[in-house]
Design a protein around this motif. Sequence first.
Motif, PDB file in Angstrom:
ATOM      1  N   ASP A  90       0.835  -1.203   0.000  1.00  0.00           N
ATOM      2  CA  ASP A  90       0.000   0.000   0.000  1.00  0.00           C
ATOM      3  C   ASP A  90       0.871   1.255   0.000  1.00  0.00           C
ATOM      4  O   ASP A  90       2.089   1.201   0.120  1.00  0.00           O
ATOM      5  N   LYS A  91       0.194   2.382  -0.153  1.00  0.00           N
ATOM      6  CA  LYS A  91       0.893   3.658  -0.324  1.00  0.00           C
ATOM      7  C   LYS A  91       1.795   4.002   0.859  1.00  0.00           C
ATOM      8  O   LYS A  91       2.940   4.416   0.661  1.00  0.00           O
ATOM      9  N   SER A  92       1.321   3.803   2.073  1.00  0.00           N
ATOM     10  CA  SER A  92       2.137   4.169   3.237  1.00  0.00           C
ATOM     11  C   SER A  92       3.378   3.276   3.336  1.00  0.00           C
ATOM     12  O   SER A  92       4.457   3.749   3.688  1.00  0.00           O
ATOM     13  N   GLN A  93       3.230   1.993   3.012  1.00  0.00           N
ATOM     14  CA  GLN A  93       4.394   1.097   3.032  1.00  0.00           C
ATOM     15  C   GLN A  93       5.448   1.560   2.024  1.00  0.00           C
ATOM     16  O   GLN A  93       6.633   1.641   2.354  1.00  0.00           O
ATOM     17  N   LEU A  94       4.999   1.856   0.812  1.00  0.00           N
ATOM     18  CA  LEU A  94       5.943   2.276  -0.231  1.00  0.00           C
ATOM     19  C   LEU A  94       6.579   3.620   0.098  1.00  0.00           C
ATOM     20  O   LEU A  94       7.770   3.825  -0.120  1.00  0.00           O
ATOM     21  N   LYS A  95       5.784   4.530   0.631  1.00  0.00           N
ATOM     22  CA  LYS A  95       6.312   5.846   0.986  1.00  0.00           C
ATOM     23  C   LYS A  95       7.399   5.713   2.051  1.00  0.00           C
ATOM     24  O   LYS A  95       8.445   6.362   1.977  1.00  0.00           O
ATOM     25  N   ASN A  96       7.173   4.853   3.041  1.00  0.00           N
ATOM     26  CA  ASN A  96       8.168   4.621   4.091  1.00  0.00           C
ATOM     27  C   ASN A  96       9.459   4.044   3.513  1.00  0.00           C
ATOM     28  O   ASN A  96      10.560   4.451   3.891  1.00  0.00           O
ATOM     29  N   ILE A  97       9.321   3.103   2.595  1.00  0.00           N
ATOM     30  CA  ILE A  97      10.510   2.493   1.976  1.00  0.00           C
ATOM     31  C   ILE A  97      11.277   3.543   1.181  1.00  0.00           C
ATOM     32  O   ILE A  97      12.488   3.678   1.332  1.00  0.00           O
ATOM     33  N   LEU A  98      10.585   4.291   0.336  1.00  0.00           N
ATOM     34  CA  LEU A  98      11.253   5.298  -0.509  1.00  0.00           C
ATOM     35  C   LEU A  98      11.886   6.408   0.312  1.00  0.00           C
ATOM     36  O   LEU A  98      12.944   6.924  -0.042  1.00  0.00           O
ATOM     37  N   SER A  99      11.253   6.780   1.430  1.00  0.00           N
ATOM     38  CA  SER A  99      11.761   7.866   2.278  1.00  0.00           C
ATOM     39  C   SER A  99      13.155   7.572   2.814  1.00  0.00           C
ATOM     40  O   SER A  99      13.920   8.495   3.108  1.00  0.00           O
ATOM     41  N   GLN A 100      13.517   6.302   2.922  1.00  0.00           N
ATOM     42  CA  GLN A 100      14.855   5.930   3.396  1.00  0.00           C
ATOM     43  C   GLN A 100      15.957   6.371   2.433  1.00  0.00           C
ATOM     44  O   GLN A 100      17.096   6.534   2.832  1.00  0.00           O
ATOM     45  N   TYR A 101      15.595   6.511   1.160  1.00  0.00           N
ATOM     46  CA  TYR A 101      16.613   6.725   0.128  1.00  0.00           C
ATOM     47  C   TYR A 101      16.686   8.153  -0.406  1.00  0.00           C
ATOM     48  O   TYR A 101      17.627   8.476  -1.114  1.00  0.00           O
ATOM     49  N   VAL A 102      15.693   8.967  -0.084  1.00  0.00           N
ATOM     50  CA  VAL A 102      15.728  10.350  -0.573  1.00  0.00           C
ATOM     51  C   VAL A 102      16.443  11.237   0.440  1.00  0.00           C
ATOM     52  O   VAL A 102      16.380  10.993   1.639  1.00  0.00           O
ATOM     53  N   ASP A 103      17.146  12.232  -0.072  1.00  0.00           N
ATOM     54  CA  ASP A 103      17.919  13.114   0.821  1.00  0.00           C
ATOM     55  C   ASP A 103      17.055  14.199   1.420  1.00  0.00           C
ATOM     56  O   ASP A 103      16.099  14.646   0.873  1.00  0.00           O
TER      57      ASP A 103
END
Length: 103
Positions: A90-103
């Motif tokens: 779901d959106k919150s899971q993906l957002k959490n994963i992606l947030s690890q990699y953005v500066d």
Amino acid sequence: MVTETTDSTFVADTANGVTLTDFWATWCGPCRMQSPVVEELSEEMNNVKFNKMDVDANPKTASEFGIMSIPTLMVKKDGKVVDTIVGYHDKSQLKNILSQYVD
């Protein structure tokens, strides 16, 4: 916005910054559920580039990265694979994963 990527454009499309590529196929039910989630995230996260690749039309890249199940979401940072997510998320899971990699 989610951009269509192909075997011939994948390397260039995922070379810079943080990218998420949605590997999918038209016949895949879970892929049809994942696609609108990726679309929504692409509108919210301007610091990530979103791509999708039809694995039936582009078998070379899927094979090269050992993608056996779809949907598979591949996260790359500056051209290097940093995460591979298999199955619907779901959106919150993906957002959490992606947030690890953005500066």
